[in-house]
Motif scaffolding. Sequence first.
Motif, mmCIF file in Angstrom:
data_model
loop_
_atom_site.group_PDB
_atom_site.id
_atom_site.type_symbol
_atom_site.label_atom_id
_atom_site.label_comp_id
_atom_site.label_asym_id
_atom_site.label_seq_id
_atom_site.Cartn_x
_atom_site.Cartn_y
_atom_site.Cartn_z
ATOM 1 N N GLY A 453 36.211 50.745 37.924
ATOM 2 C CA GLY A 453 35.488 49.536 37.801
ATOM 3 C C GLY A 453 36.054 48.689 37.574
ATOM 4 O O GLY A 453 35.777 47.398 37.779
ATOM 5 N N PHE A 454 37.356 48.779 36.720
ATOM 6 C CA PHE A 454 38.833 48.091 37.058
ATOM 7 C C PHE A 454 39.618 47.841 38.782
ATOM 8 O O PHE A 454 39.644 46.820 38.378
ATOM 9 C CB PHE A 454 40.073 48.765 35.872
ATOM 10 N N SER A 455 39.329 48.871 39.048
ATOM 11 C CA SER A 455 40.271 48.619 40.588
ATOM 12 C C SER A 455 39.133 47.361 41.441
ATOM 13 O O SER A 455 39.882 46.791 41.516
ATOM 14 C CB SER A 455 39.712 49.705 41.609
ATOM 15 N N ILE A 456 37.808 47.559 41.424
ATOM 16 C CA ILE A 456 36.868 46.518 41.848
ATOM 17 C C ILE A 456 37.303 44.930 40.887
ATOM 18 O O ILE A 456 37.368 44.047 41.407
ATOM 19 C CB ILE A 456 35.387 46.803 41.538
ATOM 20 N N SER A 457 37.342 45.122 40.205
ATOM 21 C CA SER A 457 37.845 43.967 39.106
ATOM 22 C C SER A 457 38.834 42.772 39.559
ATOM 23 O O SER A 457 39.100 41.788 39.740
ATOM 24 C CB SER A 457 37.148 43.922 37.175
ATOM 25 N N GLY A 458 39.815 44.256 39.644
ATOM 26 C CA GLY A 458 41.056 43.873 40.036
ATOM 27 C C GLY A 458 40.741 43.205 42.003
ATOM 28 O O GLY A 458 41.696 41.675 41.637
ATOM 29 N N MET A 459 40.488 43.411 42.821
ATOM 30 C CA MET A 459 40.218 43.149 43.824
ATOM 31 C C MET A 459 39.841 41.492 43.636
ATOM 32 O O MET A 459 40.146 40.922 44.350
ATOM 33 C CB MET A 459 39.283 43.994 44.512
ATOM 34 N N VAL A 460 39.160 41.037 42.633
ATOM 35 C CA VAL A 460 37.626 40.055 42.427
ATOM 36 C C VAL A 460 39.206 39.003 41.713
ATOM 37 O O VAL A 460 38.902 37.765 42.622
ATOM 38 C CB VAL A 460 36.267 40.207 41.688
ATOM 39 N N VAL A 461 39.417 39.589 40.638
ATOM 40 C CA VAL A 461 40.078 38.357 40.459
ATOM 41 C C VAL A 461 41.635 37.916 40.879
ATOM 42 O O VAL A 461 42.018 37.029 41.328
ATOM 43 C CB VAL A 461 40.642 38.547 39.266
ATOM 44 N N GLY A 462 42.114 39.283 41.493
ATOM 45 C CA GLY A 462 42.927 38.709 42.144
ATOM 46 C C GLY A 462 42.822 37.777 43.728
ATOM 47 O O GLY A 462 44.143 36.804 44.367
ATOM 48 N N SER A 463 41.907 38.280 44.417
ATOM 49 C CA SER A 463 41.533 37.561 45.371
ATOM 50 C C SER A 463 40.950 35.711 45.208
ATOM 51 O O SER A 463 41.192 35.565 46.144
ATOM 52 C CB SER A 463 40.539 38.399 46.739
ATOM 53 N N LEU A 464 40.466 35.855 44.265
ATOM 54 C CA LEU A 464 39.677 34.451 44.178
ATOM 55 C C LEU A 464 40.765 33.585 42.621
ATOM 56 O O LEU A 464 40.174 32.676 42.902
ATOM 57 C CB LEU A 464 38.138 34.732 42.980
ATOM 58 N N VAL A 465 41.160 33.973 42.282
ATOM 59 C CA VAL A 465 42.471 33.112 41.019
ATOM 60 C C VAL A 465 43.399 32.940 42.052
ATOM 61 O O VAL A 465 44.167 34.188 41.977
ATOM 62 C CB VAL A 465 41.921 33.821 39.978
ATOM 63 N N PRO A 466 44.078 31.871 41.886
ATOM 64 C CA PRO A 466 45.449 31.358 42.715
ATOM 65 C C PRO A 466 46.642 32.969 41.433
ATOM 66 O O PRO A 466 46.828 32.437 40.331
ATOM 67 C CB PRO A 466 45.440 30.088 42.988
ATOM 68 N N LEU A 467 46.942 33.661 43.013
ATOM 69 C CA LEU A 467 48.493 34.332 41.446
ATOM 70 C C LEU A 467 49.679 34.054 42.658
ATOM 71 O O LEU A 467 50.202 35.226 43.516
ATOM 72 C CB LEU A 467 48.051 35.417 41.550
ATOM 73 N N PRO A 468 50.475 32.605 42.453
ATOM 74 C CA PRO A 468 51.496 33.063 43.784
ATOM 75 C C PRO A 468 52.701 33.774 43.948
ATOM 76 O O PRO A 468 53.155 34.251 44.583
ATOM 77 C CB PRO A 468 51.962 31.088 43.605
ATOM 78 N N THR A 469 52.855 34.016 42.636
ATOM 79 C CA THR A 469 53.315 35.309 42.834
ATOM 80 C C THR A 469 53.635 36.598 43.141
ATOM 81 O O THR A 469 54.458 37.583 43.709
ATOM 82 C CB THR A 469 54.411 35.459 41.427
#
Length: 479
Positions: A453-469
């Motif tokens: 569940g956390f793996s799926i959440s991480g993919m969604v958040v990381g791909s949709l929310v800008p994280l320049p670093t």
Amino acid sequence: MLIASVVLYLLVTIAIGLWAAQRVHNSKDYVVAGRSLPLYMNTATVFATWFGAESVLSVSVEFSKSGLGGIIADPFGSSICLVIVALCFARAFYRMDLLTIGDFYRKRYGRGMELGTSVVIAISYLGWTAAQLTALGLVFSTLTDGAISLQTGIIISGIIVLAYTIWGGMWSVAMTDLFQSVMIIVGLGIIAWFVGDMAGGARKVIGAAVEAGRFEFWPKGGAKEWLAFVTAFLTLAIGSIPQQDIFQRVTSAKNERTAVAGSLLGGGVYFCFVFVPIYIVVAGLLIDPSLGKLLSAPDARETQRILPEFILGHTPMWIQVLFFGALLSAILSTASGAIIAPTSLCTENIIKPLYPHMSDRQFLLTLRVVLVSFTFAALIFALNSKQTMYDMVQSAYSVTLVAALVPLAAGIFWKKSNNSGAILSAVFGLAAWMIAAFTAPDATVPPTLVGLGFSISGMVVGSLVPLPTLQAQHPRAPR
């Protein structure tokens, strides 16, 4: 005569592996057999790799303890895995023309994901490889009536597998898998007919299993039991997709159509045939109910002795020869694939990038050195583990389920997935799984499901929310 037959069989297997080594001219031959395997060989490698020690010695006993519901992970999950790979992943894998699955993570997400996932996937093979070495050690200990201890047998098993895999790589695996698949199917098929007849026929054997409630499939209880059931299924059904051995069998096929058909056929043959040793164990317990005491042995590994002890104590010599020939085939075919897979990953995706000017000859030498090193590590794991083979295999796939599956699937099917999402997916999944496993291993929601569940959440958040670093330039998703 039995021991002599086993020694002869091992010598023949080593000879086939060394003969196959003549086909190895470069690293591509060593890792993916030159991408040239015809359908019958590709199917045999898929079947033989899955049909290992746990299929003969552990799955069969688990059925006698817990029924169909107790073997939801294997064979149900493992067979569905091959169907999913054939229908959803095989074409993408084959078209990308990659050497390892780690290459996919590099091509799609960059060097960081290549390194991280390669390490995770390689580590996951320790449990699976250790299970096969433990099984072979158990065979040696049983055949010699304890003269060779389990620990010594495990060490001997590592040397034998290494002997015929080190020179020929995937070509040795493919050639020996073909020979071993025939031995498994013919040997266990004849034994099932013979033992079933001893027990009073197939109707009586199946009737005894029905009467004992062994065909009950769905879990009894509340949410905790159902979630444990689903997790066990998912662990092998999708957790084993991002594994190098499956990737190698797909990409070793001579063309894309063969890659798809080989996975489907191999999975189908495996699912049907894994019930043969289950049938033999049920018949054996019907013939000698005293063997049932091993089902509740304090050391869970003792349950794996039921089938060998029954064969040695109740069948004629020719059946014993067939059984141990089939058992050795199952163990060796899986063990060889289990050590060549992480070897390829470590060499191609962890070591080679550090030496970009490595020649192909040096790469081949490095592959063989890593093969020896990984076999040694698996031996250490096997000598110190108290788990059954069935548990070792499930533990191995939990790691890839929480850390590698989501980035793989998203990288192929979701165009918006990116490097940030992949990194967060792997880190969140692995961290959540480990925290849950240490703090609440018996919670209603299993740690593996928490990690997924956390793996799926991480993919969604990381791909949709800008994280320049975390962002890195990456190619488009493969079609």
